[in-house]
Design a protein around this motif. Structure first.
Motif, PDB file in Angstrom:
ATOM      1  N   ALA A 134       0.934  -1.223  -0.107  1.00  0.00           N
ATOM      2  CA  ALA A 134      -0.173   0.075  -0.037  1.00  0.00           C
ATOM      3  C   ALA A 134       0.957   1.333  -0.075  1.00  0.00           C
ATOM      4  O   ALA A 134       1.765   1.256   0.795  1.00  0.00           O
ATOM      5  CB  ALA A 134      -1.012   0.068   1.098  1.00  0.00           C
ATOM      6  N   VAL A 135       0.629   2.277  -0.705  1.00  0.00           N
ATOM      7  CA  VAL A 135       1.111   3.660  -0.751  1.00  0.00           C
ATOM      8  C   VAL A 135       0.292   4.456   0.071  1.00  0.00           C
ATOM      9  O   VAL A 135      -0.653   4.776  -0.053  1.00  0.00           O
ATOM     10  CB  VAL A 135       1.226   4.154  -2.318  1.00  0.00           C
ATOM     11  N   TRP A 136       1.209   5.003   1.114  1.00  0.00           N
ATOM     12  CA  TRP A 136       0.335   5.893   1.985  1.00  0.00           C
ATOM     13  C   TRP A 136       0.474   7.330   1.780  1.00  0.00           C
ATOM     14  O   TRP A 136      -0.279   8.226   2.214  1.00  0.00           O
ATOM     15  CB  TRP A 136       1.106   5.363   3.410  1.00  0.00           C
ATOM     16  N   GLY A 137       1.663   7.580   1.140  1.00  0.00           N
ATOM     17  CA  GLY A 137       1.896   9.024   0.865  1.00  0.00           C
ATOM     18  C   GLY A 137       2.507   9.464  -0.463  1.00  0.00           C
ATOM     19  O   GLY A 137       3.323   8.522  -0.908  1.00  0.00           O
ATOM     20  N   VAL A 138       2.446  10.541  -1.011  1.00  0.00           N
ATOM     21  CA  VAL A 138       2.802  10.876  -2.416  1.00  0.00           C
ATOM     22  C   VAL A 138       3.228  12.504  -2.154  1.00  0.00           C
ATOM     23  O   VAL A 138       2.630  13.342  -1.564  1.00  0.00           O
ATOM     24  CB  VAL A 138       1.764  10.631  -3.416  1.00  0.00           C
ATOM     25  N   ALA A 139       4.096  12.870  -3.398  1.00  0.00           N
ATOM     26  CA  ALA A 139       4.371  14.384  -3.442  1.00  0.00           C
ATOM     27  C   ALA A 139       4.797  14.450  -4.901  1.00  0.00           C
ATOM     28  O   ALA A 139       5.280  13.532  -5.795  1.00  0.00           O
ATOM     29  CB  ALA A 139       5.556  14.609  -2.635  1.00  0.00           C
ATOM     30  N   LEU A 140       4.482  15.741  -5.399  1.00  0.00           N
ATOM     31  CA  LEU A 140       5.095  16.186  -6.502  1.00  0.00           C
ATOM     32  C   LEU A 140       5.863  17.344  -6.272  1.00  0.00           C
ATOM     33  O   LEU A 140       5.443  18.226  -5.240  1.00  0.00           O
ATOM     34  CB  LEU A 140       4.047  16.499  -7.489  1.00  0.00           C
ATOM     35  N   ASN A 141       6.761  17.587  -7.194  1.00  0.00           N
ATOM     36  CA  ASN A 141       7.648  18.847  -6.983  1.00  0.00           C
ATOM     37  C   ASN A 141       6.845  19.949  -7.539  1.00  0.00           C
ATOM     38  O   ASN A 141       5.830  19.799  -8.274  1.00  0.00           O
ATOM     39  CB  ASN A 141       9.121  18.474  -7.344  1.00  0.00           C
ATOM     40  N   LEU A 142       7.408  21.115  -7.429  1.00  0.00           N
ATOM     41  CA  LEU A 142       6.440  22.284  -7.980  1.00  0.00           C
ATOM     42  C   LEU A 142       6.628  22.304  -9.362  1.00  0.00           C
ATOM     43  O   LEU A 142       5.881  22.572  -9.929  1.00  0.00           O
ATOM     44  CB  LEU A 142       7.387  23.692  -7.239  1.00  0.00           C
ATOM     45  N   GLN A 143       7.665  21.886 -10.230  1.00  0.00           N
ATOM     46  CA  GLN A 143       7.626  21.994 -11.459  1.00  0.00           C
ATOM     47  C   GLN A 143       6.988  20.643 -12.174  1.00  0.00           C
ATOM     48  O   GLN A 143       7.069  20.430 -13.491  1.00  0.00           O
ATOM     49  CB  GLN A 143       9.295  21.797 -11.896  1.00  0.00           C
ATOM     50  N   ALA A 144       6.594  19.412 -11.320  1.00  0.00           N
ATOM     51  CA  ALA A 144       5.882  18.428 -11.701  1.00  0.00           C
ATOM     52  C   ALA A 144       6.940  17.494 -12.492  1.00  0.00           C
ATOM     53  O   ALA A 144       6.391  16.823 -13.543  1.00  0.00           O
ATOM     54  CB  ALA A 144       4.708  18.807 -12.505  1.00  0.00           C
ATOM     55  N   THR A 145       8.112  17.571 -12.327  1.00  0.00           N
ATOM     56  CA  THR A 145       9.354  16.736 -13.034  1.00  0.00           C
ATOM     57  C   THR A 145       9.606  15.627 -12.089  1.00  0.00           C
ATOM     58  O   THR A 145       9.876  14.545 -12.887  1.00  0.00           O
ATOM     59  CB  THR A 145      10.402  17.500 -13.337  1.00  0.00           C
ATOM     60  N   ARG A 146       9.405  15.637 -11.051  1.00  0.00           N
ATOM     61  CA  ARG A 146       9.668  14.428  -9.909  1.00  0.00           C
ATOM     62  C   ARG A 146       8.286  14.155  -9.270  1.00  0.00           C
ATOM     63  O   ARG A 146       7.582  14.976  -8.831  1.00  0.00           O
ATOM     64  CB  ARG A 146      10.732  14.871  -9.074  1.00  0.00           C
ATOM     65  N   ALA A 147       8.312  12.840  -8.998  1.00  0.00           N
ATOM     66  CA  ALA A 147       7.317  12.387  -8.020  1.00  0.00           C
ATOM     67  C   ALA A 147       7.846  11.653  -6.884  1.00  0.00           C
ATOM     68  O   ALA A 147       9.082  11.114  -7.039  1.00  0.00           O
ATOM     69  CB  ALA A 147       6.114  11.556  -8.752  1.00  0.00           C
ATOM     70  N   ALA A 148       7.565  11.704  -5.782  1.00  0.00           N
ATOM     71  CA  ALA A 148       7.807  10.737  -4.855  1.00  0.00           C
ATOM     72  C   ALA A 148       6.618   9.647  -4.120  1.00  0.00           C
ATOM     73  O   ALA A 148       5.473  10.366  -4.060  1.00  0.00           O
ATOM     74  CB  ALA A 148       8.463  11.535  -3.501  1.00  0.00           C
ATOM     75  N   SER A 149       6.856   8.767  -3.452  1.00  0.00           N
ATOM     76  CA  SER A 149       5.738   7.997  -2.939  1.00  0.00           C
ATOM     77  C   SER A 149       6.385   7.101  -1.706  1.00  0.00           C
ATOM     78  O   SER A 149       7.613   6.712  -1.802  1.00  0.00           O
ATOM     79  CB  SER A 149       5.338   7.016  -3.847  1.00  0.00           C
ATOM     80  N   GLY A 150       5.684   7.004  -0.538  1.00  0.00           N
ATOM     81  CA  GLY A 150       6.261   6.159   0.557  1.00  0.00           C
ATOM     82  C   GLY A 150       5.113   5.075   0.671  1.00  0.00           C
ATOM     83  O   GLY A 150       3.828   5.127   0.487  1.00  0.00           O
ATOM     84  N   ALA A 151       5.507   4.097   1.015  1.00  0.00           N
ATOM     85  CA  ALA A 151       4.730   2.623   1.125  1.00  0.00           C
ATOM     86  C   ALA A 151       5.044   1.598   2.113  1.00  0.00           C
ATOM     87  O   ALA A 151       6.048   1.778   2.779  1.00  0.00           O
ATOM     88  CB  ALA A 151       4.795   2.117  -0.394  1.00  0.00           C
ATOM     89  N   ALA A 152       4.115   0.814   2.211  1.00  0.00           N
ATOM     90  CA  ALA A 152       4.183  -0.350   3.114  1.00  0.00           C
ATOM     91  C   ALA A 152       5.406  -1.383   2.866  1.00  0.00           C
ATOM     92  O   ALA A 152       5.383  -2.192   3.663  1.00  0.00           O
ATOM     93  CB  ALA A 152       2.790  -0.956   3.299  1.00  0.00           C
ATOM     94  N   ASP A 153       5.931  -1.399   1.775  1.00  0.00           N
ATOM     95  CA  ASP A 153       7.096  -2.021   1.483  1.00  0.00           C
ATOM     96  C   ASP A 153       8.338  -1.536   1.870  1.00  0.00           C
ATOM     97  O   ASP A 153       9.473  -2.275   1.657  1.00  0.00           O
ATOM     98  CB  ASP A 153       7.284  -2.447  -0.041  1.00  0.00           C
TER      99      ASP A 153
END
Length: 300
Positions: free
Chosen positions: A62-81
């Protein structure tokens, strides 16, 4: 005042509850929306239309947290793995995976996109230098329970976090020290830093508190009609929206706390709400597996 019934845009595609979402800043191509879901597959969408752009494939839980940088060039995700992942938001490719020792609940970028902060069930905050991903992260111990949210603030010089230990804490990024702490009667389950960086929005139980981001002094404190899971302050601070266990979406006057409108928003509890960077709409994510986009002002 007549309640103008609006029909939100419903974004389907996820197969499990949607637990977190984030918008990018406004870019030349508009702005973008990323969603975290217990199906383990974060999705990127066009922020103003909800049109699906792509799915980030690679998490094994399961993915619990996500983020996009201001420019929308990078994404991040945090998960149960037990990983926090960085993705190329243009190609969808995984750029880096940071191993943790427990579930990663929250991820966020610094304003310059050079740093990633993570909060996990290890009770630890970590900062990774994305230009030197092989280096050990900076660690911030102090919380006594799992961390729910962690965000850069004060021009990336500080971090603010909330956790199951019923505290909101502020950390100095340079010294690594906790510099402020605020105790809540119940667990603060959502945390937002306003677009201008001056105001923190915290939901806890059936209440929402707005704090000065420098002093942590309470600016406003309002009761809510339901157990709230998330609230978001409009970029111009005229209104705020929230959602929670009674399935409704609420809009309130920020100056007075008066309810402006509410509508049945979802078929399950609302887990996350957030205004778009231009304030024209807000997004909600729910236990029912959908994201919905709502116009801030309904056109007559």
């Amino acid at each position: 005042m007549a309640n103008l019934r609006q029909t939100p845009l419903t974004c389907s595609g996820h197969t499990r509850p949607v637990v977190h979402l984030d918008f990018s800043g406004v870019t030349e191509g508009g702005y973008f929306l990323i969603s975290a879901c217990k199906d383990g597959k974060p999705m990127l969408r066009q922020g103003d239309t909800g049109d699906w752009i792509g799915t980030f494939e690679g998490h094994k839980g399961a993915v619990w947290g996500v983020a996009l940088n201001l420019q929308a060039t990078r994404a991040a995700s945090g998960a149960a793995d037990f990983t926090g992942k960085i993705w190329d938001a243009i190609s969808g490719e995984e750029v880096h995976s940071f191993q943790h020792n427990h579930i990663v609940k929250s991820v966020n970028f610094s304003q310059d996109s050079n740093l990633l902060v993570t909060g996990s069930n290890e009770k630890l905050i970590r900062i990774f230098d994305l230009n030197k991903p092989e280096m050990s992260p900076q660690m911030f111990p102090g919380h006594t329970s799992g961390i729910r949210h962690v965000i850069f603030m004060r021009n990336d010089t500080h971090i603010v976090s909330c956790a199951d230990d019923k505290t909101v804490r502020v950390w100095d990024r340079i010294s690594g020290q906790e510099v402020q702490k605020m105790q809540f009667p119940v667990v603060p389950n959502s945390l937002e830093v306003s677009r201008d960086g001056t105001t923190l929005t915290v939901t806890h139980g059936s209440a929402v508190t707005f704090l000065d981001a420098e002093t942590l002094n309470k600016i406003r404190d309002y009761p809510l009609p339901t157990t709230a899971n998330s609230a978001s302050l409009h970029p111009d601070k005229s209104i705020f929206v929230c959602g929670g266990d009674d399935l409704k979406m609420y809009k309130f006057d920020y100056a007075t706390g008066a309810e402006i409108e509410s509508f049945k928003g979802h078929f399950g509890p609302v887990h996350c709400v957030k205004f778009s960077p231009d304030g024209e709409l807000y997004a909600s994510g729910s236990e029912d597996g959908t994201l919905r986009l709502w116009q801030t002002t309904v056109d007559l």
